[in-house]
Scaffold this motif. Structure first.
Motif, PDB file in Angstrom:
ATOM      1  N   MET A   1       0.836  -1.181   0.000  1.00 32.42           N
ATOM      2  CA  MET A   1       0.000   0.000   0.000  1.00 32.42           C
ATOM      3  C   MET A   1       0.881   1.244   0.000  1.00 32.42           C
ATOM      4  O   MET A   1       0.775   2.099   0.844  1.00 32.42           O
ATOM      5  CB  MET A   1      -0.904  -0.022   1.210  1.00 32.42           C
ATOM      6  N   ARG A   2       1.752   1.303  -0.925  1.00 31.95           N
ATOM      7  CA  ARG A   2       2.753   2.354  -0.969  1.00 31.95           C
ATOM      8  C   ARG A   2       2.170   3.706  -1.350  1.00 31.95           C
ATOM      9  O   ARG A   2       2.631   4.728  -0.871  1.00 31.95           O
ATOM     10  CB  ARG A   2       3.836   1.927  -1.970  1.00 31.95           C
ATOM     11  N   PHE A   3       1.175   3.754  -2.196  1.00 27.13           N
ATOM     12  CA  PHE A   3       0.706   5.025  -2.741  1.00 27.13           C
ATOM     13  C   PHE A   3      -0.665   5.422  -2.209  1.00 27.13           C
ATOM     14  O   PHE A   3      -1.493   5.920  -2.946  1.00 27.13           O
ATOM     15  CB  PHE A   3       0.696   4.960  -4.262  1.00 27.13           C
ATOM     16  N   GLN A   4      -0.900   5.219  -0.934  1.00 32.45           N
ATOM     17  CA  GLN A   4      -2.154   5.650  -0.351  1.00 32.45           C
ATOM     18  C   GLN A   4      -1.993   7.046   0.242  1.00 32.45           C
ATOM     19  O   GLN A   4      -0.925   7.417   0.718  1.00 32.45           O
ATOM     20  CB  GLN A   4      -2.620   4.681   0.716  1.00 32.45           C
ATOM     21  N   LEU A   5      -3.071   7.771   0.242  1.00 34.13           N
ATOM     22  CA  LEU A   5      -3.083   9.126   0.756  1.00 34.13           C
ATOM     23  C   LEU A   5      -2.819   9.129   2.260  1.00 34.13           C
ATOM     24  O   LEU A   5      -3.338   8.298   2.992  1.00 34.13           O
ATOM     25  CB  LEU A   5      -4.445   9.756   0.462  1.00 34.13           C
ATOM     26  N   ARG A   6      -1.990  10.054   2.706  1.00 32.33           N
ATOM     27  CA  ARG A   6      -1.646  10.172   4.115  1.00 32.33           C
ATOM     28  C   ARG A   6      -1.939  11.586   4.586  1.00 32.33           C
ATOM     29  O   ARG A   6      -1.997  12.516   3.788  1.00 32.33           O
ATOM     30  CB  ARG A   6      -0.179   9.815   4.322  1.00 32.33           C
ATOM     31  N   LYS A   7      -2.130  11.752   5.894  1.00 26.64           N
ATOM     32  CA  LYS A   7      -2.509  13.041   6.463  1.00 26.64           C
ATOM     33  C   LYS A   7      -1.591  13.381   7.631  1.00 26.64           C
ATOM     34  O   LYS A   7      -1.317  12.541   8.479  1.00 26.64           O
ATOM     35  CB  LYS A   7      -3.955  12.963   6.949  1.00 26.64           C
ATOM     36  N   CYS A   8      -1.147  14.625   7.654  1.00 28.78           N
ATOM     37  CA  CYS A   8      -0.305  15.105   8.747  1.00 28.78           C
ATOM     38  C   CYS A   8      -1.184  15.342   9.973  1.00 28.78           C
ATOM     39  O   CYS A   8      -2.262  15.920   9.877  1.00 28.78           O
ATOM     40  CB  CYS A   8       0.399  16.386   8.337  1.00 28.78           C
ATOM     41  N   THR A   9      -0.699  14.923  11.137  1.00 31.72           N
ATOM     42  CA  THR A   9      -1.482  15.094  12.361  1.00 31.72           C
ATOM     43  C   THR A   9      -1.334  16.502  12.951  1.00 31.72           C
ATOM     44  O   THR A   9      -2.131  16.902  13.779  1.00 31.72           O
ATOM     45  CB  THR A   9      -1.051  14.064  13.415  1.00 31.72           C
ATOM     46  N   LYS A  10      -0.329  17.228  12.504  1.00 36.00           N
ATOM     47  CA  LYS A  10      -0.084  18.566  13.059  1.00 36.00           C
ATOM     48  C   LYS A  10      -0.757  19.667  12.227  1.00 36.00           C
ATOM     49  O   LYS A  10      -1.507  20.475  12.750  1.00 36.00           O
ATOM     50  CB  LYS A  10       1.413  18.820  13.147  1.00 36.00           C
ATOM     51  N   CYS A  11      -0.500  19.680  10.911  1.00 41.60           N
ATOM     52  CA  CYS A  11      -1.032  20.763  10.069  1.00 41.60           C
ATOM     53  C   CYS A  11      -2.169  20.306   9.156  1.00 41.60           C
ATOM     54  O   CYS A  11      -2.703  21.101   8.397  1.00 41.60           O
ATOM     55  CB  CYS A  11       0.078  21.383   9.231  1.00 41.60           C
ATOM     56  N   PHE A  12      -2.543  19.023   9.211  1.00 35.00           N
ATOM     57  CA  PHE A  12      -3.643  18.434   8.431  1.00 35.00           C
ATOM     58  C   PHE A  12      -3.437  18.545   6.924  1.00 35.00           C
ATOM     59  O   PHE A  12      -4.385  18.610   6.165  1.00 35.00           O
ATOM     60  CB  PHE A  12      -4.984  19.051   8.842  1.00 35.00           C
ATOM     61  N   HIS A  13      -2.199  18.550   6.493  1.00 34.53           N
ATOM     62  CA  HIS A  13      -1.844  18.586   5.082  1.00 34.53           C
ATOM     63  C   HIS A  13      -1.855  17.155   4.537  1.00 34.53           C
ATOM     64  O   HIS A  13      -1.377  16.240   5.193  1.00 34.53           O
ATOM     65  CB  HIS A  13      -0.444  19.202   4.931  1.00 34.53           C
ATOM     66  N   TYR A  14      -2.426  16.944   3.356  1.00 36.60           N
ATOM     67  CA  TYR A  14      -2.467  15.620   2.731  1.00 36.60           C
ATOM     68  C   TYR A  14      -1.265  15.433   1.819  1.00 36.60           C
ATOM     69  O   TYR A  14      -0.883  16.347   1.099  1.00 36.60           O
ATOM     70  CB  TYR A  14      -3.754  15.442   1.931  1.00 36.60           C
ATOM     71  N   THR A  15      -0.688  14.227   1.863  1.00 43.52           N
ATOM     72  CA  THR A  15       0.486  13.925   1.066  1.00 43.52           C
ATOM     73  C   THR A  15       0.569  12.421   0.834  1.00 43.52           C
ATOM     74  O   THR A  15      -0.198  11.659   1.419  1.00 43.52           O
ATOM     75  CB  THR A  15       1.770  14.430   1.766  1.00 43.52           C
TER      76      THR A  15
END
Length: 52
Positions: free
Chosen positions: A1-15
């Motif tokens: 699952m290498r290319f799944q969307l991830r979310k930052c817990t601090k600034c809520f930026h998606y990457t």
């Protein structure tokens, strides 16, 4: 699952990366866990949730 969307817990930026490019914090998966109607532990999780 290498290319799944991830979310930052601090600034809520998606990457797609493990570290946030804006604030350099760790990211978590933005996808919910799989649901199974045959979950044999569901009654225990529900009982704990409603008995608190």
């Amino acid at each position: 699952m290498r290319f799944q969307l991830r979310k930052c817990t601090k600034c809520f930026h998606y990457t797609l990366k493990d570290k946030c490019p804006k604030c350099k914090e760790d990211t978590i998966s933005a996808h919910p866990a799989k649901f199974s109607p045959d979950d044999k532990y569901m009654k225990y999780r529900l009982a704990e949730r409603y008995n608190q």
